[in-house]
Design a protein around this motif. Sequence first.
Motif, PDB file in Angstrom:
ATOM      1  N   ASN A 119      -2.721   5.992   3.567  1.00 31.94           N
ATOM      2  CA  ASN A 119      -2.798   5.798   5.017  1.00 31.94           C
ATOM      3  C   ASN A 119      -1.564   5.102   5.587  1.00 31.94           C
ATOM      4  N   ARG A 120      -0.581   4.826   4.752  1.00 21.43           N
ATOM      5  CA  ARG A 120       0.598   4.094   5.221  1.00 21.43           C
ATOM      6  C   ARG A 120       1.864   4.807   4.790  1.00 21.43           C
ATOM      7  N   ALA A 121       2.987   4.382   5.376  1.00 21.74           N
ATOM      8  CA  ALA A 121       4.254   5.052   5.109  1.00 21.74           C
ATOM      9  C   ALA A 121       4.619   5.003   3.639  1.00 21.74           C
ATOM     10  N   GLY A 122       4.234   3.946   2.961  1.00 23.94           N
ATOM     11  CA  GLY A 122       4.494   3.815   1.535  1.00 23.94           C
ATOM     12  C   GLY A 122       3.572   2.788   0.921  1.00 23.94           C
ATOM     13  N   LEU A 123       2.983   3.123  -0.215  1.00 26.17           N
ATOM     14  CA  LEU A 123       2.116   2.174  -0.914  1.00 26.17           C
ATOM     15  C   LEU A 123       2.117   2.501  -2.391  1.00 26.17           C
ATOM     16  N   ARG A 124       1.699   1.542  -3.179  1.00 20.59           N
ATOM     17  CA  ARG A 124       1.615   1.715  -4.628  1.00 20.59           C
ATOM     18  C   ARG A 124       0.222   1.313  -5.096  1.00 20.59           C
ATOM     19  N   ILE A 125      -0.432   2.198  -5.838  1.00 14.08           N
ATOM     20  CA  ILE A 125      -1.686   1.849  -6.505  1.00 14.08           C
ATOM     21  C   ILE A 125      -1.305   1.222  -7.832  1.00 14.08           C
ATOM     22  N   ALA A 126      -1.425  -0.092  -7.906  1.00 10.63           N
ATOM     23  CA  ALA A 126      -0.983  -0.840  -9.076  1.00 10.63           C
ATOM     24  C   ALA A 126      -2.016  -0.870 -10.186  1.00 10.63           C
ATOM     25  N   ASP A 127      -3.298  -0.664  -9.828  1.00  8.60           N
ATOM     26  CA  ASP A 127      -4.345  -0.736 -10.846  1.00  8.60           C
ATOM     27  C   ASP A 127      -5.616  -0.099 -10.298  1.00  8.60           C
TER      28      ASP A 127
END
Length: 240
Positions: free
Chosen positions: A93-101
């Motif tokens: 839902n955002r310009a950039g994100l990371r699923i870390a876990d």
Amino acid sequence: MLVAAGGVVFSGWFTSLGTGVFDGLGSREPLTVAYVSIDDDGPDLALRERVTAPHDRAILLGRPDAAQEESFMERYRAARVGSMVVVAVLSGNRAGLRIADVRPRVLKREPVSDGALLRVTHAGEAGTIEVAADLDERVPRFVPVKGRKTPYFQVKQIDLVRDERVTLAMTLTACEAFYEFEFVATVVSGGRTEQVVIRRPGGLPFRLTGPARKYRSVYGENPLGGWRPTSPPAPAKRGC
């Protein structure tokens, strides 16, 4: 990036969980849970209690509609036996994100379900599975199904941009107990860490139970619909 599972078909009244945005996961969240499903060619089902009430026996042995069947399974806390495959589609839902876990979080742990066993007729083999976790472990974490046993998210993360999607195919196993659980995704975006909870529609937890040594009643699928009494399976061995 975690590879999407291909060729897996999901259907059936117990396992087809539908699409849509889950409770509390609106556009303000970093992720939308666009779809969650349980593989419908999975193991047998176990109920927490025997089915003795006339109304419930009529549902179990008859041909009720989907709403009656769903309500029945919730009342008896139906759970897959031994293992299950959960597929979740997450959308950024955002310009950039990371699923870390992403990891399972156990909400309840009780003795294995032995009220009734519903023996499922299997149509074929399940599709490719990417990661797996054992709920019997003290801290369940996902590892690759093949190769190393290092937790998957210790060495890899999933990067998404807005409206990009990723499919997580997750295998869960249990031998020692009955579990109600959910998944928690840790997401890093804009310098902040947030958590997104993944559950079944309506905010319901997932359920999985180890096999019982003996079931108080056993049913097989009726080709005409519903279930019918059948012979019990071979006794479960210790440690599955």
